[in-house]
Design an enzyme around this catalytic site. Structure first.
Site, PDB file in Angstrom:
ATOM      1  N   CYS A 110       0.927  -1.089   0.068  1.00 12.96           N
ATOM      2  CA  CYS A 110       0.159   0.074   0.083  1.00 12.96           C
ATOM      3  C   CYS A 110       0.960   1.200   0.130  1.00 12.96           C
ATOM      4  CB  CYS A 110      -0.866   0.033   1.168  1.00 12.96           C
ATOM      5  SG  CYS A 110      -2.154   1.399   1.444  1.00 12.96           S
ATOM      6  N   HIS A 153      -9.086  -3.863  -2.255  1.00 16.75           N
ATOM      7  CA  HIS A 153      -8.223  -2.952  -1.241  1.00 16.75           C
ATOM      8  C   HIS A 153      -8.696  -1.356  -1.189  1.00 16.75           C
ATOM      9  CE1 HIS A 153      -4.005  -2.162  -0.329  1.00 16.75           C
ATOM     10  NE2 HIS A 153      -4.506  -0.937  -0.367  1.00 16.75           N
ATOM     11  N   GLU A 154      -8.993  -0.873  -2.732  1.00 14.49           N
ATOM     12  CA  GLU A 154      -9.148   0.498  -2.524  1.00 14.49           C
ATOM     13  C   GLU A 154     -10.556   0.946  -1.837  1.00 14.49           C
ATOM     14  OE1 GLU A 154      -6.702   2.580  -2.969  1.00 14.49           O
ATOM     15  OE2 GLU A 154      -5.632   0.892  -3.982  1.00 14.49           O
ATOM     16  N   HIS A 157     -10.390   1.069   1.852  1.00 12.26           N
ATOM     17  CA  HIS A 157      -9.805   2.349   2.138  1.00 12.26           C
ATOM     18  C   HIS A 157     -10.922   3.438   2.397  1.00 12.26           C
ATOM     19  CE1 HIS A 157      -5.473   2.189   2.100  1.00 12.26           C
ATOM     20  NE2 HIS A 157      -5.351   2.041   0.882  1.00 12.26           N
TER      21      HIS A 157
END
Length: 184
Positions: A110, A153-154, A157
């Site tokens: 990341c 993953h994004e 966030h």
């Protein structure tokens, strides 16, 4: 142009907040922020630009990573057939996913995490994501393999979740049932 100086690092409180929806139609400011996210990801993959500006290569970036707590992500990555999957999205949402799991065989990294954190990160093998692109169009994208992992993953966030939150704390490389390893 965004540089590594604009990216907040692990421990910054914005990375643990649930980001706010972007009001549609987006403001000029929100549009400019989303454009800067996709620009960073593209620039970071260009060896000359990356070296000149000291950019760490990335394949995805979310607005909270530049200290903007709004639901915006950019992804620029090739799939298993070398097709480019490139999206800058407002308010992305996973609307469906597979039962089967997958994980990056080499583990995840990341731009907001400077050190390497070893371990398998269980993800869905396939996801369908819906969002609004920079032109204001609603898009629906079916993903598998590396692009599916990057979108998850994004989107994590945007929900205050870091990739290492998913790693098995006792045995980081424990077998994940019904999961297929994905090579990068």
């Amino acid at each position: 142009m965004l540089t590594m100086d604009d990216i907040v690092r692990d421990g910054h409180p914005v990375l643990r907040k649930v980001a706010d929806e972007v009001t549609m139609p987006p403001s000029q400011e929100d549009t400019a922020i989303l454009e800067s996210l996709i620009e960073y990801v593209k620039n970071s993959q260009d060896p000359e630009i990356a070296q000149r500006h000291g950019l760490r290569p990335g394949i995805g970036l979310a607005a909270p990573q530049i200290n903007v707590s709004k639901r915006m992500i950019a992804v620029h990555v090739a799939d298993q057939n070398n097709n480019l999957i490139s999206y800058a999205l407002f308010n992305p949402k996973i609307i469906s996913h597979s039962v089967e799991r997958s994980y990056l065989a080499a583990g995840e990294g990341c731009l907001s995490v400077d050190e390497s954190i070893p371990g398998y990160v269980p993800r869905y093998a396939r996801v369908t994501v819906k969002g609004i692109d920079l032109d204001g169009n609603e898009v629906k994208i079916r993903l598998k393999g590396l692009p599916a992992i990057v979108f998850q993953h994004e989107i994590d966030h945007l929900n205050g979740i870091m990739f290492y939150d998913h790693i098995n704390k006792i045995d980081p490389f424990a077998d994940i049932p019904d999961a297929t390893p994905v090579e990068r």
